[in-house]
Motif scaffolding. Structure first.
Motif, PDB file in Angstrom:
ATOM      1  N   GLY A  43      -6.813   3.244   9.769  1.00  0.00           N
ATOM      2  CA  GLY A  43      -6.649   1.912   9.164  1.00  0.00           C
ATOM      3  C   GLY A  43      -5.199   1.738   8.762  1.00  0.00           C
ATOM      4  O   GLY A  43      -4.874   1.378   7.639  1.00  0.00           O
ATOM      5  N   ALA A  44      -4.321   2.042   9.705  1.00  0.00           N
ATOM      6  CA  ALA A  44      -2.890   2.198   9.388  1.00  0.00           C
ATOM      7  C   ALA A  44      -2.102   0.896   9.340  1.00  0.00           C
ATOM      8  O   ALA A  44      -1.012   0.860   8.760  1.00  0.00           O
ATOM      9  CB  ALA A  44      -2.254   3.124  10.423  1.00  0.00           C
TER      10      ALA A  44
ATOM     11  N   TRP B  25       1.577   3.038   4.912  1.00  0.00           N
ATOM     12  CA  TRP B  25       1.270   4.454   4.671  1.00  0.00           C
ATOM     13  C   TRP B  25       1.967   5.335   5.708  1.00  0.00           C
ATOM     14  O   TRP B  25       2.486   6.395   5.384  1.00  0.00           O
ATOM     15  CB  TRP B  25      -0.246   4.690   4.746  1.00  0.00           C
TER      16      TRP B  25
ATOM     17  N   ASP C  31      -7.016   4.482   4.733  1.00  0.00           N
ATOM     18  CA  ASP C  31      -6.939   3.292   3.872  1.00  0.00           C
ATOM     19  C   ASP C  31      -7.746   2.167   4.521  1.00  0.00           C
ATOM     20  O   ASP C  31      -7.542   0.996   4.221  1.00  0.00           O
ATOM     21  CB  ASP C  31      -5.463   2.898   3.710  1.00  0.00           C
TER      22      ASP C  31
ATOM     23  N   GLN D 149      -7.075   1.692  18.236  1.00  0.00           N
ATOM     24  CA  GLN D 149      -8.460   2.134  18.425  1.00  0.00           C
ATOM     25  C   GLN D 149      -9.313   1.731  17.231  1.00  0.00           C
ATOM     26  O   GLN D 149      -8.830   1.698  16.098  1.00  0.00           O
ATOM     27  CB  GLN D 149      -8.517   3.674  18.495  1.00  0.00           C
ATOM     28  N   ASP D 150     -10.589   1.531  17.517  1.00  0.00           N
ATOM     29  CA  ASP D 150     -11.570   1.372  16.447  1.00  0.00           C
ATOM     30  C   ASP D 150     -11.991   2.774  16.018  1.00  0.00           C
ATOM     31  O   ASP D 150     -12.256   3.625  16.876  1.00  0.00           O
ATOM     32  CB  ASP D 150     -12.788   0.592  16.994  1.00  0.00           C
TER      33      ASP D 150
ATOM     34  N   LYS E 234      -9.833   5.707   0.898  1.00  0.00           N
ATOM     35  CA  LYS E 234     -10.119   4.563   0.022  1.00  0.00           C
ATOM     36  C   LYS E 234     -11.629   4.371  -0.118  1.00  0.00           C
ATOM     37  O   LYS E 234     -12.362   4.445   0.870  1.00  0.00           O
ATOM     38  CB  LYS E 234      -9.515   3.298   0.663  1.00  0.00           C
TER      39      LYS E 234
ATOM     40  N   PRO F 180      -0.599  -2.721   8.384  1.00  0.00           N
ATOM     41  CA  PRO F 180       0.594  -2.875   9.221  1.00  0.00           C
ATOM     42  C   PRO F 180       1.495  -1.633   9.289  1.00  0.00           C
ATOM     43  O   PRO F 180       2.394  -1.603  10.107  1.00  0.00           O
ATOM     44  CB  PRO F 180       1.332  -4.044   8.569  1.00  0.00           C
TER      45      PRO F 180
ATOM     46  N   ALA G 269     -10.260  -0.598   5.442  1.00  0.00           N
ATOM     47  CA  ALA G 269     -10.986  -1.544   4.596  1.00  0.00           C
ATOM     48  C   ALA G 269     -11.459  -2.703   5.454  1.00  0.00           C
ATOM     49  O   ALA G 269     -10.813  -3.050   6.442  1.00  0.00           O
ATOM     50  CB  ALA G 269     -10.083  -2.063   3.479  1.00  0.00           C
TER      51      ALA G 269
ATOM     52  N   ALA H 141       0.821  -1.211   0.000  1.00  0.00           N
ATOM     53  CA  ALA H 141       0.000   0.000   0.000  1.00  0.00           C
ATOM     54  C   ALA H 141       0.858   1.266   0.000  1.00  0.00           C
ATOM     55  O   ALA H 141       0.421   2.320  -0.473  1.00  0.00           O
ATOM     56  CB  ALA H 141      -0.919  -0.004   1.214  1.00  0.00           C
TER      57      ALA H 141
ATOM     58  N   ASP I 171      -5.347   2.062  14.237  1.00  0.00           N
ATOM     59  CA  ASP I 171      -5.972   0.841  13.708  1.00  0.00           C
ATOM     60  C   ASP I 171      -6.506   0.031  14.882  1.00  0.00           C
ATOM     61  O   ASP I 171      -5.996   0.117  15.996  1.00  0.00           O
ATOM     62  CB  ASP I 171      -4.957  -0.002  12.916  1.00  0.00           C
ATOM     63  N   LYS I 172      -7.522  -0.771  14.590  1.00  0.00           N
ATOM     64  CA  LYS I 172      -8.020  -1.690  15.628  1.00  0.00           C
ATOM     65  C   LYS I 172      -7.127  -2.927  15.702  1.00  0.00           C
ATOM     66  O   LYS I 172      -7.206  -3.685  16.664  1.00  0.00           O
ATOM     67  CB  LYS I 172      -9.480  -2.057  15.387  1.00  0.00           C
ATOM     68  N   ALA I 173      -6.327  -3.126  14.653  1.00  0.00           N
ATOM     69  CA  ALA I 173      -5.397  -4.263  14.652  1.00  0.00           C
ATOM     70  C   ALA I 173      -4.053  -3.830  15.240  1.00  0.00           C
ATOM     71  O   ALA I 173      -3.686  -2.651  15.185  1.00  0.00           O
ATOM     72  CB  ALA I 173      -5.192  -4.772  13.228  1.00  0.00           C
TER      73      ALA I 173
HETATM   74  C1  LIG Z   1      -5.799  -2.212   3.624  1.00  0.00           C
HETATM   75  S1  LIG Z   1      -5.408  -2.261   5.346  1.00  0.00           S
HETATM   76  C2  LIG Z   1      -4.461  -0.776   5.534  1.00  0.00           C
HETATM   77  C3  LIG Z   1      -3.060  -0.855   5.030  1.00  0.00           C
HETATM   78  C4  LIG Z   1      -2.224   0.313   5.502  1.00  0.00           C
HETATM   79  N1  LIG Z   1      -2.657   1.572   4.913  1.00  0.00           N
HETATM   80  C5  LIG Z   1      -0.760   0.145   5.174  1.00  0.00           C
HETATM   81  O1  LIG Z   1      -0.234   0.940   4.403  1.00  0.00           O
HETATM   82  O2  LIG Z   1      -0.119  -0.767   5.717  1.00  0.00           O
HETATM   83  C6  LIG Z   1      -6.939  -1.817   6.074  1.00  0.00           C
HETATM   84  C7  LIG Z   1      -6.903  -1.643   7.570  1.00  0.00           C
HETATM   85  O3  LIG Z   1      -8.149  -1.078   8.005  1.00  0.00           O
HETATM   86  C8  LIG Z   1      -8.310  -1.490   9.344  1.00  0.00           C
HETATM   87  N2  LIG Z   1      -9.679  -1.261   9.810  1.00  0.00           N
HETATM   88  C9  LIG Z   1     -10.827  -1.748   9.271  1.00  0.00           C
HETATM   89  N3  LIG Z   1     -11.881  -1.357  10.011  1.00  0.00           N
HETATM   90  C10 LIG Z   1     -11.392  -0.598  11.038  1.00  0.00           C
HETATM   91  C11 LIG Z   1     -11.988   0.082  12.139  1.00  0.00           C
HETATM   92  N4  LIG Z   1     -13.314   0.044  12.336  1.00  0.00           N
HETATM   93  N5  LIG Z   1     -11.187   0.763  12.993  1.00  0.00           N
HETATM   94  C12 LIG Z   1      -9.836   0.782  12.801  1.00  0.00           C
HETATM   95  N6  LIG Z   1      -9.218   0.154  11.782  1.00  0.00           N
HETATM   96  C13 LIG Z   1      -9.981  -0.531  10.904  1.00  0.00           C
HETATM   97  C14 LIG Z   1      -7.946  -2.961   9.306  1.00  0.00           C
HETATM   98  O4  LIG Z   1      -7.651  -3.443  10.601  1.00  0.00           O
HETATM   99  C15 LIG Z   1      -6.744  -2.945   8.355  1.00  0.00           C
HETATM  100  O5  LIG Z   1      -5.537  -2.926   9.076  1.00  0.00           O
END
Ligand SMILES: C[S@@+](CC[C@H](N)C(=O)[O-])C[C@H]1O[C@@H](n2cnc3c(N)ncnc32)[C@H](O)[C@@H]1O
Length: 198
Positions: free
Chosen positions: A46-47, A52, A111, A87-88, A151, A49, A113, A22, A70-72
């Motif tokens: 949505g940062a 970006w 970003d 955070q979500d 996105k 891994p 998704a 990305a 990111d929530k992840a």
């Molecule tokens: C396509 S990936 C992003 C890739 C990132 N821009 C990069 O450059 O590495 C989409 C991300 O959106 C995050 N995401 C989706 N729904 C979310 C939410 N409700 N809150 C926070 N993050 C969220 C996912 O956990 C995922 O890591």
């Protein structure tokens, strides 16, 4: 089906040390619209891994900062100007928390998704909800004249989102980077010159 090991951008990202392919999409977006400048405060939704955030951190320099949300889970960054917030984005307090802790924002990039289910209508609707939420947060945290990168998955709800964005930003453009898979409906919306309603 695209085999990641055959993917040019995937291999290139590994080679240059980016956390995801990305990164190349954001580089292309910035080459096209030139939104990053030194010293900015950028919020990256949505940062994970972190591809970006790596690009943004480099472009805004050490006098700027990136808040990567990111929530992840994300591995810590070696770049000192990246702050990770787990955070979500649907947390209702998020905008207030950002403003109170870090001040107002020059650019909000998203970003975000969903996990792709393969059911197009479902994926498009969830993606639109994420983009709507990003737009809502942009209105809470951006400075006047700030920018927004987001996105989208093209579909029935896209025009409405573009219409809403045009009411808030002086200029709105769509762009599909070469690094975005051709078969994917993914496209990026760029809004520039935010005008707050107050
Ligand atoms: C396509 S990936 C992003 C890739 C990132 N821009 C990069 O450059 O590495 C989409 C991300 O959106 C995050 N995401 C989706 N729904 C979310 C939410 N409700 N809150 C926070 N993050 C969220 C996912 O956990 C995922 O890591």
């Amino acid at each position: 089906m695209n085999n990641l090991s055959d993917d040019f951008y995937y291999k290139k990202a590994k080679y240059v040390g980016y956390r995801s392919r990305a990164s190349f999409k954001l580089l292309e977006l910035n080459d096209k619209f030139r939104f990053f400048t030194k010293g900015q405060f950028v919020v990256d939704l949505g940062a994970a891994p972190g591809g970006w955030a790596q690009i943004a951190a480099k472009k805004i320099g050490k006098e700027g900062k990136v808040l990567a949300i990111d929530k992840a889970y994300m591995e810590p960054f070696k770049e000192n100007n990246v702050i990770v917030l787990h955070q979500d984005i649907f947390n209702k307090q998020l905008g207030t928390m950002i403003n109170k802790t870090y001040g107002s924002v020059d650019g909000l990039i998203s970003d975000c998704a969903p996990n792709i289910s393969g059911q197009y209508g479902r994926d498009h609707s969830i993606q639109t909800m994420l983009a709507e939420r990003a737009l809502e947060l942009a209105q809470e945290v951006l400075k006047d004249a700030g920018y927004f990168v987001c996105k989208l998955f093209q579909g029935s709800e896209t025009q409405e989102l573009i219409r809403e964005t045009k009411q808030i930003f002086g200029l709105v453009k769509l762009f599909k980077p070469k690094a975005s898979r051709k078969k994917s409906s993914e496209i990026y919306l760029y809004g520039y010159n935010y005008q707050s309603k107050e």
